[in-house]
Motif scaffolding. Structure first.
Motif, PDB file in Angstrom:
ATOM      1  N   SER A 157       0.827  -1.200   0.000  1.00 18.89           N
ATOM      2  CA  SER A 157       0.000   0.000   0.000  1.00 18.89           C
ATOM      3  C   SER A 157       0.863   1.251   0.000  1.00 18.89           C
ATOM      4  N   ARG A 158       0.606   2.135  -0.958  1.00 14.53           N
ATOM      5  CA  ARG A 158       1.293   3.428  -0.957  1.00 14.53           C
ATOM      6  C   ARG A 158       0.847   4.257   0.237  1.00 14.53           C
ATOM      7  N   ASN A 159      -0.434   4.220   0.533  1.00 13.95           N
ATOM      8  CA  ASN A 159      -0.988   5.026   1.603  1.00 13.95           C
ATOM      9  C   ASN A 159      -0.576   4.504   2.974  1.00 13.95           C
ATOM     10  N   ARG A 160      -0.593   3.191   3.137  1.00 18.64           N
ATOM     11  CA  ARG A 160      -0.408   2.593   4.448  1.00 18.64           C
ATOM     12  C   ARG A 160       1.048   2.317   4.816  1.00 18.64           C
ATOM     13  N   PHE A 161       1.895   2.009   3.807  1.00 18.82           N
ATOM     14  CA  PHE A 161       3.203   1.510   4.202  1.00 18.82           C
ATOM     15  C   PHE A 161       4.391   2.221   3.572  1.00 18.82           C
ATOM     16  N   SER A 162       4.192   2.977   2.518  1.00 16.69           N
ATOM     17  CA  SER A 162       5.353   3.540   1.811  1.00 16.69           C
ATOM     18  C   SER A 162       6.181   4.469   2.690  1.00 16.69           C
ATOM     19  N   ILE A 163       5.544   5.364   3.434  1.00 12.88           N
ATOM     20  CA  ILE A 163       6.280   6.297   4.288  1.00 12.88           C
ATOM     21  C   ILE A 163       6.897   5.549   5.471  1.00 12.88           C
ATOM     22  N   CYS A 164       6.165   4.568   6.000  1.00 12.73           N
ATOM     23  CA  CYS A 164       6.730   3.734   7.071  1.00 12.73           C
ATOM     24  C   CYS A 164       7.995   3.044   6.584  1.00 12.73           C
ATOM     25  N   LEU A 165       7.955   2.485   5.377  1.00 11.59           N
ATOM     26  CA  LEU A 165       9.117   1.780   4.831  1.00 11.59           C
ATOM     27  C   LEU A 165      10.278   2.738   4.623  1.00 11.59           C
ATOM     28  N   SER A 166       9.994   3.945   4.187  1.00 12.38           N
ATOM     29  CA  SER A 166      11.057   4.929   4.004  1.00 12.38           C
ATOM     30  C   SER A 166      11.742   5.226   5.335  1.00 12.38           C
ATOM     31  N   GLY A 167      10.945   5.368   6.401  1.00 11.40           N
ATOM     32  CA  GLY A 167      11.522   5.615   7.719  1.00 11.40           C
ATOM     33  C   GLY A 167      12.312   4.433   8.227  1.00 11.40           C
ATOM     34  N   ILE A 168      11.793   3.225   7.999  1.00 11.98           N
ATOM     35  CA  ILE A 168      12.511   2.017   8.414  1.00 11.98           C
ATOM     36  C   ILE A 168      13.849   1.933   7.692  1.00 11.98           C
ATOM     37  N   LEU A 188       0.932   0.848  13.378  1.00 13.94           N
ATOM     38  CA  LEU A 188      -0.252   0.205  12.822  1.00 13.94           C
ATOM     39  C   LEU A 188      -1.402   1.207  12.739  1.00 13.94           C
ATOM     40  N   GLY A 189      -2.115   1.173  11.629  1.00 10.67           N
ATOM     41  CA  GLY A 189      -3.231   2.085  11.447  1.00 10.67           C
ATOM     42  C   GLY A 189      -2.831   3.455  10.950  1.00 10.67           C
ATOM     43  N   SER A 190      -1.541   3.656  10.672  1.00  4.06           N
ATOM     44  CA  SER A 190      -1.095   4.967  10.195  1.00  4.06           C
ATOM     45  C   SER A 190      -1.407   5.134   8.706  1.00  4.06           C
ATOM     46  N   ASN A 191      -1.467   6.381   8.274  1.00  5.71           N
ATOM     47  CA  ASN A 191      -1.720   6.731   6.880  1.00  5.71           C
ATOM     48  C   ASN A 191      -0.714   7.769   6.418  1.00  5.71           C
ATOM     49  N   LYS A 192      -0.445   7.775   5.143  1.00  2.77           N
ATOM     50  CA  LYS A 192       0.411   8.803   4.566  1.00  2.77           C
ATOM     51  C   LYS A 192      -0.234  10.172   4.714  1.00  2.77           C
ATOM     52  N   VAL A 205     -15.721   5.716  17.471  1.00  3.54           N
ATOM     53  CA  VAL A 205     -14.695   6.102  16.508  1.00  3.54           C
ATOM     54  C   VAL A 205     -14.465   4.897  15.611  1.00  3.54           C
ATOM     55  N   TYR A 206     -14.421   5.102  14.309  1.00  3.11           N
ATOM     56  CA  TYR A 206     -14.219   3.973  13.391  1.00  3.11           C
ATOM     57  C   TYR A 206     -13.083   4.268  12.410  1.00  3.11           C
ATOM     58  N   GLY A 207     -12.453   3.181  11.970  1.00  3.27           N
ATOM     59  CA  GLY A 207     -11.427   3.260  10.930  1.00  3.27           C
ATOM     60  C   GLY A 207     -11.906   2.498   9.712  1.00  3.27           C
ATOM     61  N   ASP A 208     -11.112   1.539   9.265  1.00  5.02           N
ATOM     62  CA  ASP A 208     -11.521   0.711   8.135  1.00  5.02           C
ATOM     63  C   ASP A 208     -12.697  -0.171   8.504  1.00  5.02           C
ATOM     64  N   ALA A 265      -7.236  -2.698   7.054  1.00  3.32           N
ATOM     65  CA  ALA A 265      -5.796  -2.483   7.224  1.00  3.32           C
ATOM     66  C   ALA A 265      -5.486  -1.800   8.551  1.00  3.32           C
ATOM     67  N   ASP A 266      -6.516  -1.364   9.268  1.00  2.00           N
ATOM     68  CA  ASP A 266      -6.324  -0.857  10.626  1.00  2.00           C
ATOM     69  C   ASP A 266      -6.246  -2.034  11.592  1.00  2.00           C
ATOM     70  N   PRO A 267      -5.635  -1.849  12.756  1.00  2.00           N
ATOM     71  CA  PRO A 267      -5.546  -2.967  13.700  1.00  2.00           C
ATOM     72  C   PRO A 267      -6.896  -3.372  14.269  1.00  2.00           C
ATOM     73  N   VAL A 268      -7.832  -2.429  14.345  1.00  2.00           N
ATOM     74  CA  VAL A 268      -9.208  -2.705  14.775  1.00  2.00           C
ATOM     75  C   VAL A 268     -10.143  -1.815  13.975  1.00  2.00           C
ATOM     76  N   VAL A 269     -11.408  -2.204  13.882  1.00  5.62           N
ATOM     77  CA  VAL A 269     -12.387  -1.335  13.240  1.00  5.62           C
ATOM     78  C   VAL A 269     -12.659  -0.114  14.101  1.00  5.62           C
TER      79      VAL A 269
END
Length: 396
Positions: free
Chosen positions: A89-100, A240-244, A280-283, A297-301
């Protein structure tokens, strides 16, 4: 007059939320204004839901690539890091991967196949059968994967995620090796220091690694579980649950949500005199039949909800009653019999034939999915959802 409408769901518009805004007051004001303009009255057991995104925005719960990198560096030092089972996921993981990557010297990226855990496919599962590949036992290098399956772009995004994730890592000046396996133990042939990036299976993955010789294992929920150099954080879910948010920052999953929903409920009770449930809701939690993506893709709804949303539905199947228990009845007589049955149904229908085919999911997962579909993920501009009649049944 007989009531002819059941559940009604309204997506409500509100101001664009910024850091420091009172999310509780904005939600209350938006709901009251909608009632005034649209002319609906409040009832006990109405439901107000709000997206996790506007809660996190109001909290200013953000972090940068540098914050992620600093935490990764502090935990892994100069170790080669096995980054395993990320979602595509570009939205969910790309920035996380860049930081890692920015916090590492070498990364071995291990991707699950044919898809990630939420259903984003690297290759169609039928292709595995054609090539005689067993995803549960076979480990593939990047060259072997390309030889068998070539270059495949994601159905919806048009991205080749293998190429994309490699580019993110290498743009940070970090050596990258990519392998494909569904067995967590595979990564231990490459490094004993592992960052597990799966969401719903992360506890099992970590347990397997620790039982088989891993020396350092962190789940993604351990990265930014506390502030780093003034960053946002989430003590329970970390990344977990972060977004770009921007090209070098993310919005984290919101924290401390329970006081927020309780406060909104109390404010609405004071003004309307009604007990309105709040969450409060996510995905949402549902699967797309075309792209085969499981949305969650969130850890919980729902990270927080008021007490009235605990539990699961306790419903009977109308068509079962009509076809079986009251098959000899028609018209008003049938309606009365069904209504009487519903009014006298058991408090717990688990296992009862009359309940077969109903949906025994948690109320928060069902309502969160309904809310997510209503608000959408684009430009609808309705991050608050107002639901009426959800707890009604045929007798109301």
């Amino acid at each position: 007059m007989e009531r002819v409408v059941g559940t009604v769901v309204r997506g409500l518009r509100c101001p664009i939320i910024n850091q420091g805004d009172s999310i509780e007051q904005i939600v209350v004001d938006s709901v009251l204004k909608a009632a005034e303009v649209e002319g609906f009255a409040f009832q006990d057991k109405d439901i107000v839901t709000l997206t996790e995104s506007i809660v996190a925005r109001a909290q200013g719960n953000y972090a940068t690539v540098d914050h992620i990198a600093a935490d990764v560096k502090a935990k892994f030092g100069d170790d080669t890091i096995g980054v395993i089972f990320p979602i595509l996921s570009r939205n969910r993981f790309s920035i996380c991967l860049s930081g890692i990557a920015k916090g590492a010297k070498k990364i071995v990226l291990m991707l699950s196949y044919p898809s990630d855990e939420v259903g984003n496919h690297l290759v169609d599962i039928d292709e595995l059968d054609v090539k005689g590949i067993n995803p549960w036992t076979d480990v593939l290098t990047e060259d072997q994967f390309r030889k068998h399956f070539g270059y495949n772009k994601h159905t919806f995004t048009g991205v080749d995620y293998i190429e994309y994730y490699r580019s993110i890592i290498e743009e940070n000046g970090v050596e990258c090796e990519i392998i494909f396996s569904n067995n967590p133990k595979t990564i231990l042939d490459y490094t004993k220091s592992v960052l597990t990036c799966d969401i719903h299976t992360r506890t099992r993955t970590k347990k397997i690694l620790n039982a088989n010789g891993a020396e350092k294992v962190y789940n993604l929920d351990a990265i930014l579980s506390a502030p780093v150099n003034g960053s946002g954080y989430n003590e329970q879910y970390g990344l977990l649950g972060s977004n770009k948010s921007t090209e070098d920052s993310i919005k984290l999953f919101p924290r401390d949500c329970q006081p927020i929903v309780d406060s909104i409920q109390a404010k609405l009770k004071e003004i309307t005199g009604k007990t309105i449930e709040v969450m409060v809701y996510g995905d949402g939690a549902f699967k797309d039949p075309v792209g085969k993506i499981w949305e969650l893709a969130d850890p919980v709804v729902s990270p927080a909800f008021t007490a009235g949303l605990n539990g699961t539905p306790n419903e009977v199947k109308l068509k079962y009653l009509a076809d079986n228990n009251f098959a000899n009845l028609r018209g008003e007589e049938l309606q009365k019999a069904v209504a009487e049955y519903i009014n006298n149904k058991q408090e717990d229908l688990v296992g009862a034939m009359e309940a077969q085919g109903t949906t025994p999911r948690r109320l928060t997962d069902l309502i969160g999915s309904l809310s997510d579909l209503t608000s959408g993920s684009g430009d609808k501009g309705t991050p608050i959802v107002f639901i009426q009649g959800y707890f009604d049944n045929y007798t109301k």
